[in-house]
Write an enzyme that holds these catalytic residues in place. Structure first.
Site, PDB file in Angstrom:
ATOM      1  N   TYR A 141      11.994  12.365  -4.013  1.00  0.00           N
ATOM      2  CA  TYR A 141      13.278  12.449  -4.707  1.00  0.00           C
ATOM      3  C   TYR A 141      13.706  13.897  -4.945  1.00  0.00           C
ATOM      4  O   TYR A 141      14.883  14.178  -5.031  1.00  0.00           O
ATOM      5  CB  TYR A 141      13.198  11.736  -6.066  1.00  0.00           C
ATOM      6  CG  TYR A 141      13.360  10.241  -5.994  1.00  0.00           C
ATOM      7  CD1 TYR A 141      12.490   9.465  -5.251  1.00  0.00           C
ATOM      8  CD2 TYR A 141      14.389   9.601  -6.680  1.00  0.00           C
ATOM      9  CE1 TYR A 141      12.630   8.096  -5.187  1.00  0.00           C
ATOM     10  CE2 TYR A 141      14.534   8.226  -6.625  1.00  0.00           C
ATOM     11  CZ  TYR A 141      13.661   7.478  -5.885  1.00  0.00           C
ATOM     12  OH  TYR A 141      13.804   6.124  -5.829  1.00  0.00           O
ATOM     13  N   LYS A 191      -0.927   6.360  -0.165  1.00  0.00           N
ATOM     14  CA  LYS A 191      -0.954   6.115   1.287  1.00  0.00           C
ATOM     15  C   LYS A 191      -1.869   7.179   1.868  1.00  0.00           C
ATOM     16  O   LYS A 191      -1.475   8.020   2.685  1.00  0.00           O
ATOM     17  CB  LYS A 191       0.479   6.172   1.840  1.00  0.00           C
ATOM     18  CG  LYS A 191       0.623   5.788   3.304  1.00  0.00           C
ATOM     19  CD  LYS A 191       0.434   4.297   3.564  1.00  0.00           C
ATOM     20  CE  LYS A 191       0.514   4.007   5.056  1.00  0.00           C
ATOM     21  NZ  LYS A 191       0.142   2.615   5.390  1.00  0.00           N
ATOM     22  N   ASP A 223       0.968  -0.278   1.083  1.00  0.00           N
ATOM     23  CA  ASP A 223       1.363  -1.491   1.826  1.00  0.00           C
ATOM     24  C   ASP A 223       0.516  -2.684   1.390  1.00  0.00           C
ATOM     25  O   ASP A 223       1.025  -3.792   1.181  1.00  0.00           O
ATOM     26  CB  ASP A 223       1.320  -1.264   3.351  1.00  0.00           C
ATOM     27  CG  ASP A 223       0.047  -0.577   3.829  1.00  0.00           C
ATOM     28  OD1 ASP A 223      -0.762  -0.125   2.999  1.00  0.00           O
ATOM     29  OD2 ASP A 223      -0.140  -0.488   5.066  1.00  0.00           O
ATOM     30  N   ASP A 247       9.309   3.096  -7.120  1.00  0.00           N
ATOM     31  CA  ASP A 247      10.671   2.546  -7.050  1.00  0.00           C
ATOM     32  C   ASP A 247      10.653   1.223  -6.289  1.00  0.00           C
ATOM     33  O   ASP A 247      11.202   0.213  -6.730  1.00  0.00           O
ATOM     34  CB  ASP A 247      11.583   3.560  -6.347  1.00  0.00           C
ATOM     35  CG  ASP A 247      13.002   3.042  -6.200  1.00  0.00           C
ATOM     36  OD1 ASP A 247      13.514   2.454  -7.180  1.00  0.00           O
ATOM     37  OD2 ASP A 247      13.582   3.203  -5.115  1.00  0.00           O
ATOM     38  N   ASP A 251      10.861  -3.020  -7.865  1.00  0.00           N
ATOM     39  CA  ASP A 251      11.865  -4.030  -7.467  1.00  0.00           C
ATOM     40  C   ASP A 251      11.139  -5.296  -7.011  1.00  0.00           C
ATOM     41  O   ASP A 251      11.524  -6.410  -7.347  1.00  0.00           O
ATOM     42  CB  ASP A 251      12.740  -3.525  -6.302  1.00  0.00           C
ATOM     43  CG  ASP A 251      14.040  -2.898  -6.792  1.00  0.00           C
ATOM     44  OD1 ASP A 251      14.031  -2.316  -7.895  1.00  0.00           O
ATOM     45  OD2 ASP A 251      15.061  -2.993  -6.073  1.00  0.00           O
TER      46      ASP A 251
END
Ligand code: IPM
Ligand code: MG
Length: 362
Positions: A141, A191, A223, A247, A251
């Site tokens: 970001y 990751k 993942d 983020d 969701d």
């Protein structure tokens, strides 16, 4: 007690859900003898239209002078042009970064009476109660370079996933401390099979673990975590992760509770401690929902639950926070639903009716 609150309603359904939260705070203030001062400022698209930028410095300074910020949502199709120089989301990034709000807490707790509102099977959801600690002021970001440019062979774009040791250390600490206050299980999401920043993150988490012998640390690739959140969500206690992963995962996690309209969040500049208060920004995790804006059907509960977090973390009003959360539970138990969580046969309430029901249940 006097509560100074900055209120940034923003765009879309933001003003609608904020309106109900302000009414609730007014009712609580009267009931409990607090004087609450609401300081409003333009934010997001509406601020771009009026002032040319998503959050003016004056509005930012006003927020800094308050005990907490209550925010609705930003954005909408009107300001979505990728070529635009000012974007509503810039305001959000500016306030998070300028106020040092690096620790974003997103509790995910299923409401027993809403189990039917989730697309997942009931038995998977029972007992789901975890918190995602999302790093909020670093990573993709904010990393530089971040730009688009034209070359002889076409356009290029770059974003940078950069983390410093200090940034990783402080967010991991929030994760460990919160795990210590809760179920003592910390899942660090990265990751590390691909990203250097993740390898640094994983290494640092492992190095810090001996300072928290009472906390069980697990590492999981993002993942795999996305999959596990759907397969066995009840296994999680505290999840700590970098900005972009957080983020996306939150969701996804909101689906567990049946609706994004149910999930609150707090953005803080340190570890939340019982018995001490800190400045914070509170907002629902949902967006501005332009498709339903202005129709009076948005679910105000995520914002109302964010108010409860604000009362607890920024004003030390634990009792008022519990009263607010209990009122939300009571309203749901009575079968009151907004459109996003209605099952067949249930009566659908408007945003205002839902807000009034919570005020009535306090
Ligand atoms: C969130 C939102 C924001 C983010 C957007 C609106 C910039 O999706 O708070 O999760 O990406 O952080
Ligand atoms: Mg998001």
């Amino acid at each position: 007690m006097k509560l100074d609150i900055a209120v940034l309603p923003g765009d879309g359904i933001g003003p609608e859900v904020i309106g109900e939260s302000v009414k609730l705070l007014e009712a609580l203030g009267q009931r409990c003898g607090h004087r609450i001062v609401f300081n409003y400022a333009d934010f997001g698209g509406i601020s771009i239209d009026k002032h040319g930028e998503a959050l003016t410095d004056a509005a930012l300074e006003m927020c800094r002078g308050c005990g907490a910020v209550l925010m609705g949502a930003v954005g909408g199709p009107k300001w979505d042009d990728p070529k635009a120089s000012a974007r509503p989301e810039d305001g959000l990034l500016k306030i998070r970064k300028s106020l040092g709000l690096y620790a974003n807490l997103r509790p995910v707790k299923v409401f027993p009476m809403l189990l039917g509102a989730s697309p997942l099977r009931r038995e998977l959801l029972e007992g789901v109660d975890f918190v995602v600690v999302r790093e909020l002021t670093g990573g993709l970001y904010f990393g530089r370079p971040k730009r688009r440019w034209q070359t002889a062979r076409g356009w290029r774009g770059v974003d940078t996933l950069l983390y410093t040791e200090k940034e990783i250390e402080r967010i991991l600490r929030v994760g460990f401390e919160l795990a210590r206050q809760r179920g003592k299980r910390l899942t660090s999401v990265d990751k590390a099979n691909i990203l250097e920043s993740s390898r640094l993150w994983r290494q640092m988490a492992a190095d810090m673990a001996p300072q928290y012998p009472d906390v069980e640390l697990r590492h999981i690739l993002v993942d795999a975590c996305a999959m596990r959140l759907i397969q066995r969500p009840a296994e999680f206690d505290v999840i700590v992760t970098e900005n972009m992963f957080g983020d996306i995962l939150t969701d996804e996690a909101s689906v567990l509770t049946g609706s994004m309209g149910m999930l609150p969040s707090a953005s803080l500049s340190g570890v939340p401690q019982e018995g001490s208060t800190a400045f914070g920004l509170y907002e629902p995790i949902h967006g501005s929902a332009p498709d339903i804006a202005g129709q009076g059907v948005a679910n105000p509960l995520a914002t109302i639950l964010s108010v409860a977090m604000m009362l607890r973390h920024s004003f030390g009003l634990g009792e008022e926070a519990v009263a607010t959360e209990a009122a939300v539970m009571r309203v749901l138990e009575s079968g009151y639903r907004t459109r996003d969580i209605t099952s067949p046969g249930q009566k659908e309430l408007s945003t205002r009716e839902m807000g009034a029901a919570v005020v009535g249940a306090i």
